[in-house]
Write a protein that holds these residues in place. Sequence first.
Motif, mmCIF file in Angstrom:
data_model
loop_
_atom_site.group_PDB
_atom_site.id
_atom_site.type_symbol
_atom_site.label_atom_id
_atom_site.label_comp_id
_atom_site.label_asym_id
_atom_site.label_seq_id
_atom_site.Cartn_x
_atom_site.Cartn_y
_atom_site.Cartn_z
ATOM 1 N N GLN A 74 30.832 46.249 31.286
ATOM 2 C CA GLN A 74 30.332 45.101 32.056
ATOM 3 C C GLN A 74 31.470 44.168 32.471
ATOM 4 N N SER A 75 32.455 43.990 31.611
ATOM 5 C CA SER A 75 33.576 43.107 31.955
ATOM 6 C C SER A 75 34.444 43.695 33.058
ATOM 7 N N ARG A 76 34.385 45.015 33.249
ATOM 8 C CA ARG A 76 35.205 45.661 34.280
ATOM 9 C C ARG A 76 34.500 45.753 35.626
ATOM 10 N N ASP A 208 36.711 36.791 40.323
ATOM 11 C CA ASP A 208 35.400 36.805 39.693
ATOM 12 C C ASP A 208 34.327 36.760 40.777
#
Length: 351
Positions: A74-76, A208
């Motif tokens: 998810q962070s990638r 982001d």
Amino acid sequence: MTATLATPRRAPAASAGARRRVVALVVAVVAVLLAVLLSLAFGSRPVTVDQVVEGITTWLRGETPTDIGAIAVQSRIPRTVVALLAGSALALSGALMQAITRNPLADPGILGVNTGAALAVVIGIAFFGLSSAAGYLVLALIGAFVTAFFVYFVGSVGPGGTTPIKLALAGAATTAALSSLVAAILLPRQAVMDEFRYWQVGNVGRADWGSLGVVLPVLVIGTIVALLCASALNALALGDDVAVGLGVHVGRIRVVAAVAGVGLCAAVTAIAGPIGFVGLMVPHAVRLVAGTDQRWLLPLSALGGAVLLTLADTIGRVIGSPGEVEAGIITAFLGAPVLIAIARRTRMKAL
């Protein structure tokens, strides 16, 4: 004697070329999907396919997974999306610049456009306390357009007008000067050097969803304009006189395509810094496979750029683990041999 009328047949060469382009399109789409999978699966912490699937499905549902591997996936996701869009925009920008200047060395990095955008943003950060994505975008657009105009002006001065070599030399000199200014501004400010060092080489890891949302309209509009210019750019490749005879407004199409190309480059620089060589490598590689028809060259370049930058970001995370090597360094490492090969041609041919 009975005359036999031959049935019109499509030229074998044209048919083979069409098949080759369709195959290239399918391969490019598959390569994009593979690049996305690799980007999500590899990094400082490798994950399994099951964890990739769990990370994606929970993200789509708006949930937070319990598995550490799925959390890593998810962070990638944001940086993978940014890498795809940024690579696509840079490749499109390079293809447009090569088409309107008929210069095989045209590229946002070589012509100094992304360095000019980065310098404008760095000035805003260092001297005016700029911290918003919208502010980055505005300054990046200003810096990119001013630099593009300056390089074109310098490259057109003197006998012979604008030539590929003069544009490349003007761009290289401008890039070197602007890069020195970026370094001069950042180096004395050690407190922010680590945070903003990607303004020197380019990196998609700091972007982001918020910053992507700010530049997304520019990316979408620039891409649509670029694709709509394809047929006119094909006519432009035949020469200005022929293009005028075909009903193309030469000056107008050059301005529109240039604005789209510079805008795409500036939007990427606003969120990822100056990433070079993507716009140089990808259109040349696509041209070898799909030919010079801009209706195929532009979309295939967009897909190829997305693959290249996504893989470059993944490679940088793997070889730099537990840290990372900026994607701009990887693309420069890959692009330098391409630039040397082009420059070593016996004749600099127009496209």
